[in-house]
Design a protein around this motif. Structure first.
Motif, PDB file in Angstrom:
ATOM      1  N   TRP A   1      62.584 -15.890  16.626  1.00 39.89           N
ATOM      2  CA  TRP A   1      61.523 -15.825  17.543  1.00 39.89           C
ATOM      3  C   TRP A   1      60.384 -15.329  16.568  1.00 39.89           C
ATOM      4  O   TRP A   1      60.235 -15.062  15.526  1.00 39.89           O
ATOM      5  N   LYS A   2      59.241 -15.498  17.526  1.00 37.26           N
ATOM      6  CA  LYS A   2      57.943 -15.271  16.920  1.00 37.26           C
ATOM      7  C   LYS A   2      57.276 -14.104  17.558  1.00 37.26           C
ATOM      8  O   LYS A   2      57.382 -13.790  18.870  1.00 37.26           O
ATOM      9  N   LEU A   3      56.654 -13.272  17.111  1.00 35.15           N
ATOM     10  CA  LEU A   3      56.024 -12.096  17.353  1.00 35.15           C
ATOM     11  C   LEU A   3      54.856 -12.363  18.343  1.00 35.15           C
ATOM     12  O   LEU A   3      54.120 -13.476  17.922  1.00 35.15           O
ATOM     13  N   PRO A   4      54.696 -11.916  19.573  1.00 36.15           N
ATOM     14  CA  PRO A   4      53.601 -12.524  20.542  1.00 36.15           C
ATOM     15  C   PRO A   4      52.254 -12.325  20.121  1.00 36.15           C
ATOM     16  O   PRO A   4      52.084 -11.424  19.290  1.00 36.15           O
ATOM     17  N   GLU A   5      51.175 -13.224  20.213  1.00 36.85           N
ATOM     18  CA  GLU A   5      49.643 -12.738  19.871  1.00 36.85           C
ATOM     19  C   GLU A   5      49.380 -11.599  20.440  1.00 36.85           C
ATOM     20  O   GLU A   5      49.546 -11.378  21.765  1.00 36.85           O
ATOM     21  N   GLY A   6      48.744 -10.878  20.042  1.00 38.16           N
ATOM     22  CA  GLY A   6      47.852  -9.545  20.527  1.00 38.16           C
ATOM     23  C   GLY A   6      48.840  -8.690  20.408  1.00 38.16           C
ATOM     24  O   GLY A   6      48.600  -7.457  20.563  1.00 38.16           O
ATOM     25  N   ALA A   7      49.869  -8.578  19.531  1.00 39.52           N
ATOM     26  CA  ALA A   7      50.861  -7.398  19.298  1.00 39.52           C
ATOM     27  C   ALA A   7      50.080  -6.344  18.356  1.00 39.52           C
ATOM     28  O   ALA A   7      49.449  -6.729  17.337  1.00 39.52           O
ATOM     29  N   SER A   8      50.102  -5.076  18.867  1.00 38.02           N
ATOM     30  CA  SER A   8      49.553  -4.088  17.928  1.00 38.02           C
ATOM     31  C   SER A   8      50.615  -3.204  18.152  1.00 38.02           C
ATOM     32  O   SER A   8      51.484  -2.886  18.685  1.00 38.02           O
ATOM     33  N   ASP A   9      50.315  -2.080  17.134  1.00 32.18           N
ATOM     34  CA  ASP A   9      51.319  -0.935  16.816  1.00 32.18           C
ATOM     35  C   ASP A   9      52.518  -1.147  16.567  1.00 32.18           C
ATOM     36  O   ASP A   9      53.491  -0.744  17.244  1.00 32.18           O
ATOM     37  N   GLN A  10      52.718  -1.990  15.613  1.00 32.50           N
ATOM     38  CA  GLN A  10      53.996  -2.695  15.311  1.00 32.50           C
ATOM     39  C   GLN A  10      54.810  -1.625  14.453  1.00 32.50           C
ATOM     40  O   GLN A  10      54.271  -1.002  13.478  1.00 32.50           O
ATOM     41  N   HIS A  11      56.136  -1.400  14.998  1.00 31.05           N
ATOM     42  CA  HIS A  11      56.990  -0.660  13.989  1.00 31.05           C
ATOM     43  C   HIS A  11      58.272  -1.463  14.201  1.00 31.05           C
ATOM     44  O   HIS A  11      58.864  -1.182  15.102  1.00 31.05           O
TER      45      HIS A  11
END
Length: 160
Positions: A61-71
Motif C-alpha cells: 500500500w501507499k501512505l495517503p497524501e496529506g498524512a501527518s503525525d505519522q507513527h
C-alpha cells in the motif's frame, strides 16, 4: 553374659555428600540455562520504529497524501513480523482512500458498503483478508473522526 556387638554399619554420610555434589552443579546448570533462555526470548521479540511509507509498502500500500503525525512500528518475533501505525488524514479523503486499498475484502458485514468499508457514527473500518504483498494474513484499518476535518487512521497486520 555379653552379646557380641556387631560392627557398626557404614555411615550414610558419604552418600549424602555425593548427593550434595550432584545437586549443586545441576542447580548451577539449570540456572544458566534459564538465564540464557530468557536472553533468547528477549532478543526474539524486537519492536522498531519505522517510517510509515516503508511500513505501508511492506503490505503493498501507499501512505495517503496529506498524512501527518505519522507513527509506525514493526514487530519482529520468532514466528514472523507485523506492522502497525497511526497517522492523521483529512476526513474528506478517508473513505476514498480506504475503498481504494488493494487486497481481498472481508465478506460483506452489517453496515458495510459494496467496497467493504463499514461506516459508523464514530468513523470507518475495513478488514483486508489478504494484502497484495508481504506475509500478513489480514490487516485491520480504522479511521476515527477527530472533529469535522480530521480522521485518525490506525492499521495493524495480523499473522494467523
Amino acid at each position: 553374659m555379653q552379646t557380641p556387638t556387631s560392627a557398626p554399619e557404614s555411615s550414610p554420610r558419604p552418600k549424602r555428600r555425593k548427593a550434595k555434589w550432584l545437586i549443586v552443579p545441576t542447580a548451577v546448570v539449570l540456572t544458566c540455562l534459564a538465564c540464557s533462555g530468557k536472553g533468547i526470548l528477549d532478543e526474539g521479540i524486537q519492536e522498531k520504529t519505522t517510517a510509515c511509507p516503508k511500513a505501508m509498502s511492506t503490505i503493498g500500500w501507499k501512505l495517503p497524501e496529506g498524512a501527518s503525525d505519522q507513527h509506525c512500528e514493526k514487530l519482529d518475533t520468532l514466528v514472523g513480523s507485523t506492522v502497525s501505525g497511526t497517522f492523521r488524514i483529512p476526513r474528506a479523503h478517508a473513505r476514498l482512500w480506504l475503498a481504494a486499498l488493494p487486497g481481498e475484502r472481508n465478506r460483506p458485514v452489517e453496515g458495510a458498503g459494496a467496497d467493504g468499508v463499514v461506516e459508523r457514527r464514530e468513523g470507518l473500518s475495513l478488514t483486508i483478508l489478504k494484502p497484495p504483498k508481504g506475509p500478513a494474513d489480514a490487516v485491520r484499518i480504522t479511521a476515527l473522526w477527530e472533529g469535522n476535518d480530521t480522521a485518525v487512521v490506525t492499521f495493524q497486520t495480523f499473522d494467523y
